[in-house]
Design a protein around this motif. Structure first.
Motif, PDB file in Angstrom:
ATOM      1  N   SER A 194       0.813  -1.216   0.000  1.00  0.00           N
ATOM      2  CA  SER A 194       0.000   0.000   0.000  1.00  0.00           C
ATOM      3  C   SER A 194       0.843   1.262   0.000  1.00  0.00           C
ATOM      4  O   SER A 194       0.325   2.349  -0.235  1.00  0.00           O
ATOM      5  CB  SER A 194      -0.929   0.001   1.222  1.00  0.00           C
ATOM      6  N   LEU A 211     -13.683   0.368  -9.708  1.00  0.00           N
ATOM      7  CA  LEU A 211     -13.696   1.290  -8.573  1.00  0.00           C
ATOM      8  C   LEU A 211     -12.708   0.902  -7.483  1.00  0.00           C
ATOM      9  O   LEU A 211     -12.038   1.749  -6.900  1.00  0.00           O
ATOM     10  CB  LEU A 211     -15.119   1.363  -7.997  1.00  0.00           C
ATOM     11  N   GLU A 212     -12.586  -0.394  -7.210  1.00  0.00           N
ATOM     12  CA  GLU A 212     -11.765  -0.837  -6.083  1.00  0.00           C
ATOM     13  C   GLU A 212     -10.309  -1.112  -6.458  1.00  0.00           C
ATOM     14  O   GLU A 212      -9.510  -1.485  -5.598  1.00  0.00           O
ATOM     15  CB  GLU A 212     -12.362  -2.104  -5.463  1.00  0.00           C
ATOM     16  N   ASN A 215      -7.895   1.318  -4.403  1.00  0.00           N
ATOM     17  CA  ASN A 215      -8.294   1.818  -3.084  1.00  0.00           C
ATOM     18  C   ASN A 215      -7.276   1.561  -1.980  1.00  0.00           C
ATOM     19  O   ASN A 215      -7.421   2.082  -0.876  1.00  0.00           O
ATOM     20  CB  ASN A 215      -9.664   1.247  -2.677  1.00  0.00           C
ATOM     21  N   ARG A 216      -6.218   0.798  -2.270  1.00  0.00           N
ATOM     22  CA  ARG A 216      -5.168   0.558  -1.274  1.00  0.00           C
ATOM     23  C   ARG A 216      -3.958   1.468  -1.452  1.00  0.00           C
ATOM     24  O   ARG A 216      -3.073   1.500  -0.605  1.00  0.00           O
ATOM     25  CB  ARG A 216      -4.692  -0.899  -1.336  1.00  0.00           C
ATOM     26  N   LYS A 218      -3.151   4.919  -1.594  1.00  0.00           N
ATOM     27  CA  LYS A 218      -3.467   6.328  -1.361  1.00  0.00           C
ATOM     28  C   LYS A 218      -2.294   7.250  -1.681  1.00  0.00           C
ATOM     29  O   LYS A 218      -2.500   8.429  -1.973  1.00  0.00           O
ATOM     30  CB  LYS A 218      -3.890   6.527   0.099  1.00  0.00           C
ATOM     31  N   SER A 237     -12.888   5.738  -9.811  1.00  0.00           N
ATOM     32  CA  SER A 237     -11.683   4.916  -9.649  1.00  0.00           C
ATOM     33  C   SER A 237     -10.475   5.735  -9.224  1.00  0.00           C
ATOM     34  O   SER A 237      -9.678   5.314  -8.383  1.00  0.00           O
ATOM     35  CB  SER A 237     -11.377   4.181 -10.955  1.00  0.00           C
ATOM     36  N   ASN A 240      -9.513   7.349  -5.413  1.00  0.00           N
ATOM     37  CA  ASN A 240      -8.745   6.634  -4.389  1.00  0.00           C
ATOM     38  C   ASN A 240      -7.256   6.957  -4.421  1.00  0.00           C
ATOM     39  O   ASN A 240      -6.509   6.501  -3.553  1.00  0.00           O
ATOM     40  CB  ASN A 240      -8.938   5.124  -4.564  1.00  0.00           C
TER      41      ASN A 240
END
Length: 333
Positions: A194, A211-212, A215-216, A218, A237, A240
């Motif tokens: 991440s 979308l996901e 998300n990890r 940032k 998308s 994030n």
């Protein structure tokens, strides 16, 4: 014959219990994976059902198993042993090696020598900080590689092109080399650290962004997705990755500018050339109203798209650094 029968009976009585959770968790995972590979030949099965009865006994009567490990049919189970290196004497027909929860610091050049049938390798939760560039060269069929929870500072180079799953989160990786995944045809799980600042997935066969997907990550600042087959970017998308500075989406199959770019305050460079974008909206790149970007665009490439550049409103690029920051041009057949 009596002596052999007695030896077999004594070995069965002294065999260790097989109720260890780490073994069965990994074994069940591999069994599920193998169900997805039904098109492979019979010899590619991790747990074949056509072997003779005697080799299915969960111990080895002969000294071909590394000391302290448990060897089964094509499976070597060496987790939670305090090992500081990958053991020798691993049977050459091994399909899965479980080395998780040890103290291994390095994967050396010849550690996997001769393991041409290896399908899955679990090295998660060790202390690995270095992997030799040629370490995976002997593995011709490796599909699952688990390296999570180690001390790696970079993604291993020369990964097998047969790889379908890579898990490498909870390391110290900040950047991924541009070509590390190049040529992989079926890499479908990418569990990365991440803390990444750069992610290069150019020259693959990615067809869409969901979308996901980010998300990890940032802290991501540079994203490379050029030369793929991306047709669509799901709305939200890019929300994030609020710190992103540079996005490469050139040489894909996009029909419109990806949504969400105006909300990326620090985005400075976006490459969209050589797609199928036919129209530009006045708010595709810049925020609406009085909202301002914290960093102006220094580069927007849109050439080699079917855009009628004479129809583009001048205010479409109201948040660029200079006039030459935009490369529009004509669509070349």
């Amino acid at each position: 014959m009596k002596e052999y029968t007695l030896l077999l009976f004594l070995a069965l009585c002294s065999a260790k219990s097989l109720t260890g959770p780490s073994y069965f968790t990994l074994k069940n995972m591999m069994l599920q994976d193998m169900e997805d590979d039904d098109d492979d030949d019979d010899d590619n099965s991790l747990f074949p059902t056509t072997e003779p009865i005697l080799p299915l006994i969960p111990f080895d009567l002969f000294p071909t198993c590394p000391f302290g490990c448990q060897c089964y049919v094509r499976v070597v189970h060496c987790s939670d042993l305090g090992l500081t290196s990958i053991p020798r004497n691993i049977p050459p027909d091994t399909r899965m090696i479980d080395l998780q929860n040890n103290k291994i610091k390095e994967v050396k050049e010849n550690d996997l020598q001769g393991l041409t049938s290896l399908y899955a390798l679990a090295l998660n939760n060790n202390k690995i900080y270095k992997i030799h560039p040629k370490a995976f060269q002997p593995t011709k069929r490796l599909r699952r590689l688990y390296l999570s929870h180690n001390q790696l500072t970079e993604i291993p180079t020369n990964l097998p092109r047969t790889l379908a799953e890579l898990r490498i989160h909870a390391n110290k990786v900040k950047k991924i080399p541009k070509d590390v995944f190049k040529g992989m045809k079926s890499l479908h799980v990418l569990d990365l650290p991440s803390s990444l600042l750069e992610l290069h997935l150019d020259d693959n066969k990615i067809t869409g962004i969901e979308l996901e997907d980010f998300n990890r990550y940032k802290d991501l600042q540079r994203l490379g997705l050029g030369n793929n087959k991306i047709k669509e970017v799901e709305n939200g998308s890019f929300a994030n990755i609020p710190s992103i500075r540079e996005i490469h989406l050139e040489k894909n199959k996009l029909k419109k500018v990806p949504p969400g770019l105006p909300e990326l305050k620090y985005l400075q460079v976006v490459f969209l050339h050589s797609n199928h974008i036919a129209k530009l909206g006045v708010n595709d790149f810049c925020p609406m109203g009085r909202r301002k970007k914290k960093a102006l665009y220094s580069g927007i490439s849109l050439f080699n798209n079917p855009v009628k550049y004479w129809e583009v409103q001048p205010s479409t690029f109201r948040c660029i650094l200079a006039r030459n920051s935009v490369q529009l041009g004509n669509f070349l057949k």
